[in-house]
Motif scaffolding. Structure first.
Motif, PDB file in Angstrom:
ATOM      1  N   GLU A 532       0.674  -1.076   0.141  1.00  0.00           N
ATOM      2  CA  GLU A 532      -0.040   0.034  -0.051  1.00  0.00           C
ATOM      3  C   GLU A 532       0.917   1.332   0.075  1.00  0.00           C
ATOM      4  OE1 GLU A 532      -3.290   0.379  -0.294  1.00  0.00           O
ATOM      5  OE2 GLU A 532      -3.348  -1.658  -1.007  1.00  0.00           O
ATOM      6  N   GLU A 533       2.174   1.361   0.544  1.00  0.00           N
ATOM      7  CA  GLU A 533       3.021   2.222   0.558  1.00  0.00           C
ATOM      8  C   GLU A 533       3.335   2.678  -1.077  1.00  0.00           C
ATOM      9  OE1 GLU A 533       6.377   2.098   3.156  1.00  0.00           O
ATOM     10  OE2 GLU A 533       5.231   0.419   4.270  1.00  0.00           O
ATOM     11  N   ALA A 534       3.270   1.820  -1.870  1.00  0.00           N
ATOM     12  CA  ALA A 534       3.447   2.047  -3.369  1.00  0.00           C
ATOM     13  C   ALA A 534       2.026   2.313  -4.103  1.00  0.00           C
ATOM     14  CB  ALA A 534       4.244   0.957  -3.963  1.00  0.00           C
ATOM     15  N   LEU A 535       1.351   1.367  -3.722  1.00  0.00           N
ATOM     16  CA  LEU A 535      -0.178   1.527  -4.578  1.00  0.00           C
ATOM     17  C   LEU A 535      -0.969   2.727  -4.298  1.00  0.00           C
ATOM     18  CD1 LEU A 535      -1.206  -2.365  -4.283  1.00  0.00           C
ATOM     19  CD2 LEU A 535      -0.251  -1.218  -6.369  1.00  0.00           C
ATOM     20  N   GLU A 536      -0.829   3.211  -3.099  1.00  0.00           N
ATOM     21  CA  GLU A 536      -1.614   4.249  -2.699  1.00  0.00           C
ATOM     22  C   GLU A 536      -1.394   5.591  -3.159  1.00  0.00           C
ATOM     23  OE1 GLU A 536      -4.909   6.295  -1.325  1.00  0.00           O
ATOM     24  OE2 GLU A 536      -4.931   4.356  -1.336  1.00  0.00           O
ATOM     25  N   PRO A 537      -0.056   5.812  -3.163  1.00  0.00           N
ATOM     26  CA  PRO A 537       0.280   7.210  -3.613  1.00  0.00           C
ATOM     27  C   PRO A 537       0.662   7.065  -4.987  1.00  0.00           C
ATOM     28  CG  PRO A 537       2.077   6.217  -2.402  1.00  0.00           C
ATOM     29  CD  PRO A 537       0.829   5.343  -2.167  1.00  0.00           C
ATOM     30  N   TYR A 538       1.205   6.117  -5.722  1.00  0.00           N
ATOM     31  CA  TYR A 538       1.551   5.999  -7.154  1.00  0.00           C
ATOM     32  C   TYR A 538       0.911   5.370  -7.899  1.00  0.00           C
ATOM     33  CZ  TYR A 538       6.238   7.089  -4.879  1.00  0.00           C
ATOM     34  OH  TYR A 538       7.451   7.794  -4.233  1.00  0.00           O
ATOM     35  N   GLY A 539      -0.288   4.535  -7.532  1.00  0.00           N
ATOM     36  CA  GLY A 539      -0.861   3.760  -8.272  1.00  0.00           C
ATOM     37  C   GLY A 539      -0.461   2.471  -8.612  1.00  0.00           C
ATOM     38  N   ALA A 540      -1.062   1.621  -9.395  1.00  0.00           N
ATOM     39  CA  ALA A 540      -0.776   0.367  -9.729  1.00  0.00           C
ATOM     40  C   ALA A 540       0.136   0.322 -10.987  1.00  0.00           C
ATOM     41  CB  ALA A 540      -1.980  -0.733 -10.101  1.00  0.00           C
ATOM     42  N   ASP A 541      -0.173   1.079 -11.995  1.00  0.00           N
ATOM     43  CA  ASP A 541       0.715   1.253 -13.271  1.00  0.00           C
ATOM     44  C   ASP A 541       2.063   1.538 -12.724  1.00  0.00           C
ATOM     45  OD1 ASP A 541      -1.275   0.463 -14.521  1.00  0.00           O
ATOM     46  OD2 ASP A 541      -1.789   2.491 -15.511  1.00  0.00           O
ATOM     47  N   ALA A 542       2.326   2.520 -11.961  1.00  0.00           N
ATOM     48  CA  ALA A 542       3.507   2.973 -11.646  1.00  0.00           C
ATOM     49  C   ALA A 542       4.386   1.793 -10.607  1.00  0.00           C
ATOM     50  CB  ALA A 542       3.827   4.399 -10.714  1.00  0.00           C
ATOM     51  N   THR A 543       3.768   1.249  -9.911  1.00  0.00           N
ATOM     52  CA  THR A 543       4.311   0.170  -9.016  1.00  0.00           C
ATOM     53  C   THR A 543       4.775  -0.938 -10.079  1.00  0.00           C
ATOM     54  OG1 THR A 543       2.824   0.715  -7.242  1.00  0.00           O
ATOM     55  CG2 THR A 543       3.856  -1.315  -7.184  1.00  0.00           C
ATOM     56  N   ARG A 544       3.819  -1.560 -11.013  1.00  0.00           N
ATOM     57  CA  ARG A 544       4.177  -2.501 -11.908  1.00  0.00           C
ATOM     58  C   ARG A 544       5.390  -2.042 -12.579  1.00  0.00           C
ATOM     59  NH1 ARG A 544      -0.888  -5.439 -14.018  1.00  0.00           N
ATOM     60  NH2 ARG A 544       0.164  -5.565 -15.875  1.00  0.00           N
ATOM     61  N   TYR A 545       5.536  -0.782 -13.199  1.00  0.00           N
ATOM     62  CA  TYR A 545       6.626  -0.440 -14.171  1.00  0.00           C
ATOM     63  C   TYR A 545       7.962  -0.163 -13.097  1.00  0.00           C
ATOM     64  CZ  TYR A 545       9.774   2.586 -16.389  1.00  0.00           C
ATOM     65  OH  TYR A 545      10.989   3.196 -16.844  1.00  0.00           O
ATOM     66  N   GLY A 546       7.920   0.168 -11.863  1.00  0.00           N
ATOM     67  CA  GLY A 546       8.902   0.322 -10.860  1.00  0.00           C
ATOM     68  C   GLY A 546       9.656  -1.224 -10.749  1.00  0.00           C
ATOM     69  N   LEU A 547       8.584  -2.034 -10.318  1.00  0.00           N
ATOM     70  CA  LEU A 547       9.080  -3.470 -10.072  1.00  0.00           C
ATOM     71  C   LEU A 547       9.680  -4.007 -11.234  1.00  0.00           C
ATOM     72  CD1 LEU A 547       6.086  -4.526  -7.706  1.00  0.00           C
ATOM     73  CD2 LEU A 547       8.371  -3.810  -6.961  1.00  0.00           C
ATOM     74  N   LEU A 548       9.049  -3.988 -12.170  1.00  0.00           N
ATOM     75  CA  LEU A 548       9.611  -4.748 -13.732  1.00  0.00           C
ATOM     76  C   LEU A 548      11.105  -4.011 -14.061  1.00  0.00           C
ATOM     77  CD1 LEU A 548       6.428  -4.919 -15.774  1.00  0.00           C
ATOM     78  CD2 LEU A 548       7.549  -6.799 -14.708  1.00  0.00           C
ATOM     79  N   LYS A 549      11.059  -2.848 -13.488  1.00  0.00           N
ATOM     80  CA  LYS A 549      12.631  -2.293 -13.651  1.00  0.00           C
ATOM     81  C   LYS A 549      13.804  -2.823 -13.189  1.00  0.00           C
ATOM     82  CE  LYS A 549      14.916   1.381 -15.799  1.00  0.00           C
ATOM     83  NZ  LYS A 549      14.742   2.719 -15.394  1.00  0.00           N
ATOM     84  N   VAL A 550      13.511  -3.553 -11.957  1.00  0.00           N
ATOM     85  CA  VAL A 550      14.696  -4.095 -11.176  1.00  0.00           C
ATOM     86  C   VAL A 550      14.932  -5.365 -11.248  1.00  0.00           C
ATOM     87  CG1 VAL A 550      14.072  -2.019  -9.329  1.00  0.00           C
ATOM     88  CG2 VAL A 550      13.241  -4.239  -9.133  1.00  0.00           C
TER      89      VAL A 550
END
Length: 800
Positions: A532-550
């Protein structure tokens, strides 16, 4: 379109629309090649972790990509009953009430667990929706549902009838807290500081003594031999003699065995088959008795005599005091060693000899070994194939019984005469003598025994269903490396044995996310990151992108930086799309009339080809990197800026919308919500983006792929040094539209040349270094080659 993109409302709305419109639904009667991903079933009582988010992002990217390419996709959801995990979790809840699971009785526990699951179970699937995971939620299965339970019973009976399931007393990993056996794979080894005690065992003939070293003096009471290595000259003459075990004063033999480690302690090993796995194997081979002085609660049992009821620590001190009084305790020293603990409750595991149910593995393992060796199942990264094979080629019998009440009860019934009846459902009478007085085995099956059936039991096996015929075997399994043995291997040999085919073609072992400090994420240790620390402020799309990037490394540290990059990308895409719509909507159609229009179409097509290769090779990190570059740099910063003066022309806007349409398709598998929202706002929409066709190759524009190279080289030099190189025509027009230079462009040319020459020399040295080229990651080497090419181009542009 709103001036600002706010993912919260948009994402939830699209998740609901996609599901309500049946766009996640798998249809066995629909045409197309199949693409099947069985999402590893989370614990029924589990909640979303950042690891789940990473895994789902990988899987959903692949599923959405294949769906758009016309595949008949099944993304299968489900829950695992998670035997010991759920048993332990319920135990913690009951402990707060001053009760335990066994206080309830078996029937009472069954009722309690159903009520408990209604309270705590099932929440994780709604969290999966939150991430945009396009699972076919209608097909959600549970490993304890009626049909799945029947499949597990069929599997047990099948193995029993093959002669591969048997009951035997062997040493097992015993959890004294949960009072159940554990497999080797459910034991975590942790380094602990301990004390190594050196104790003398007098020779029975009075001619001397043998000194042993032990960290468990309480188990001296169960010693049945002293073992030495046959090649150890120190003890060669003692083999065949007898020694007297301290405290119990029992005479036992000195034996020779090659499993003794000469370097440990004194090189003489006390043999305690009832309380040590290696000693158990030695004891079986030498026909030694198997004494036990520790009970299932971890305390000394009645066989310990006067020490019965003591803890092992208390009993050990008593034994050492006895030895010291008689001059048999030589010394004690600090010793650090690895100790097994229960994976779930972290209680120290006790090796005990107990009757359990086992599966003989040799014949099951052989086809599963061949499947990987012959390439029918591929591991990514490839090194995990060797990890799998090393374990499978040295596999031991599998202990499948657990002494808890939550799980699939073993389908074996016993009559008063001791006859066993094995059946898929409760029999009316003993199969051997006809007695109607039957008692079912109390133990339940190992959770992984049932999970092994997941790729086909979820499709209806053992019934011959349309889903089983259409969607087995599956395509890709994604999982963490810590369950290669627990789950991946068992699915492979189960599928081969029962269906005759491997359950999937690819096993993708994804990265394990560490916390920002580089530590393993754990809720109990307080080192985890709440999604939720990622999903709430950033949203699912940004979270998905950020996780795939690493995902380019196996153990990356979690960082909000890449998620922030994903948010910036979504906002940039939103603003660019809004700019075009505000200029005037027109039906998308590629009608390029300028070099930059042909160039962007070529760039998008080249990115499509690269992205196809990245996703096919499970290279998500480079895939999202390309998407960022083509969106942020190529489409927004170069293409849109260069066409802005001509946006009043309908042909220009039609081409721009056509390019945007293709770009949204490429981005959709990674960032589904923002792309679907923009897509819906474009003119002439006939379908949802989630099921829109993937872009076809566009070779017509390939010749213009490098048409902006000169302008971009000029821009890099100018932005870095203030030097303007001499360019003309379209390159000059585009340069000025994008860069908007100020000043006279008369920077320090010589300084810039000098800097570039140094970069060329440095890069050439690196690429001439055979060790660097051979050992560095291929993408690093390729990146250095691209840099060298760029430095040389810039140097040439400056007149060398």
């Amino acid at each position: 379109m709103d001036p600002l993109y706010r993912p919260q409302g948009v994402e939830q709305r699209w998740q609901q629309i996609w599901e309500e419109e049946g766009l996640y639904a798998a249809d066995p009667d629909a045409p197309g090649d199949t693409f099947v991903v069985m999402h590893p079933p989370p614990n029924i009582s589990g909640s979303l972790t950042i690891g789940h988010c990473l895994q789902l992002s990988l899987e959903d990217t692949l599923v959405r990509w294949h769906r758009m390419r016309g595949f008949n996709t099944l993304f299968q959801p489900g829950y695992d009953h998670a035997g010991i995990s759920t048993w332990a979790a319920i135990g913690r809840t009951l402990a707060q009430e001053g009760r335990s699971q066994r206080d309830l009785g078996r029937d009472g526990f069954d009722a309690y667990v159903q009520e408990w699951l209604e309270r705590y179970g099932g929440t994780i699937m709604s969290q999966f929706r939150r991430l945009g995971a396009s699972l076919d939620y209608r097909r959600t299965r549970f490993t304890m549902d009626e049909r799945y339970y029947s499949a597990v019973m069929r599997w047990f009976v099948h193995l029993y009838e093959r002669g591969w399931i048997y009951r035997a007393s062997r040493i097992v990993n015993w959890c004294p807290r949960d009072r159940t056996a554990l497999s080797d794979l459910e034991v975590e080894h942790e380094d602990e500081d301990d004390t190594l005690s050196y104790v003398r065992y007098p020779l029975a003939d009075g001619s001397g003594h043998v000194t042993i070293a032990t960290v468990r003096p309480a188990t001296i009471l169960a010693d049945v031999a002293i073992a030495v290595h046959p090649g150890d000259e120190r003890y060669r003459d003692l083999v065949g003699k007898e020694v007297v075990v301290p405290f119990v004063e029992r005479r036992v033999p000195v034996i020779a065995d090659e499993r003794v480690e000469r370097e440990f302690g004194t090189g003489a090993l006390k043999v305690t088959p009832g309380h040590d796995p290696t000693d158990f194997e030695i004891g079986r081979d030498h026909g030694l008795p198997e004494l036990a002085v520790i009970g299932p609660h971890g305390l000394m049992n009645d066989a310990a005599g006067e020490l019965a009821g003591l803890t092992q620590e208390e009993a050990g001190l008593r034994v050492l005091e006895w030895a010291a009084e008689r001059g048999l305790l030589e010394k004690r020293e600090n010793y650090r060693h690895s100790v097994g603990h229960c994976q779930r409750c972290h209680t120290r595991v006790e090796p005990l000899v107990m009757p359990q149910w086992w599966v003989a593995m040799d014949e099951l393992a052989a086809p599963a070994i061949a499947a990987v060796k012959e390439g029918r199942v591929r591991f990514t990264p490839e090194r995990f194939a060797r990890v799998y094979l090393d374990w499978m080629e040295n596999i031991r019998p599998w202990c499948i019984s657990r002494q808890i009440w939550w799980g699939h009860r073993i389908p074996v019934w016993c009559c008063p005469d001791g006859h066993l009846t094995v059946a898929e459902s409760e029999p009316q009478a003993c199969a051997e003598c006809g007695s109607a007085e039957l008692r079912q085995e109390e133990d339940v099956l190992d959770t992984w025994f049932s999970s092994a059936l997941y790729p086909f039991a979820t499709l209806g096996w053992p019934e011959e269903t349309p889903e089983l015929a259409r969607y087995y075997p599956g395509s890709v399994l994604t999982t963490a490396r810590d369950i290669i043995f627990l789950w991946v291997a068992r699915m492979i040999f189960s599928g081969l044995e029962l269906i005759g085919e491997e359950p999937f073609a690819d096993a993708l072992i994804h990265s394990t996310l560490l916390n920002p400090d580089g530590r393993r994420m754990s809720r109990t240790l307080g080192t985890g990151i709440d999604p939720e620390e990622a999903l709430e402020p950033y949203g699912a799309d940004a979270t998905r992108y950020g996780l795939l990037k690493v995902t380019s490394s196996q153990d990356p540290r979690f960082s909000f930086g890449t998620i922030e990059e994903g948010r910036k990308l979504a906002n940039k895409l939103w603003n660019a799309s809004r700019l075009l719509l505000m200029a005037g909507a027109v039906a998308p159609e590629a009608r390029p009339s300028s070099i930059e229009e042909r160039w962007i179409l070529a760039r998008i097509d080249a990115t499509r080809a690269e992205l196809d290769a990245d996703l096919a090779g499970f290279d998500f990190a480079h895939g999202v990197e390309r998407l960022y570059h083509v969106t942020f740099d190529d489409f927004c910063d170069w293409y849109l800026e260069s066409i802005k003066p001509r946006l009043d022309e309908e042909d220009v806007r039609a081409t721009a919308f056509a390019a945007l349409e293709q770009l949204l398709k490429l981005l959709h598998p990674v960032m589904p919500h923002v792309t679907e929202e923009i897509w819906t706002n474009l003119p002439s929409r006939e379908t949802r983006l989630i099921v829109a066709p993937w872009p076809d190759p566009q070779p017509a524009f390939a010749a213009d792929l490098h048409a902006l190279d000169e302008a971009q080289t000029a821009a890099r030099i100018y932005r870095r040094s203030g030097v303007r190189i001499e360019i003309g025509g379209d390159s000059l027009r585009i340069f000025e539209a994008v860069v908007r230079p100020t000043g006279d462009g008369q920077g320090d040319v010589e300084a810039e040349r000098g800097r570039l020459r140094k970069e060329v020399e440095r890069s050439e040295r690196m690429l001439a270094n055979e060790k660097f080229v051979a050992n560095a990651a291929p993408e690093v080497v390729e990146g250095e080659r691209e840099k060298l090419e760029q430095y040389r181009a810039e140097l040439d542009a400056l007149g060398n």
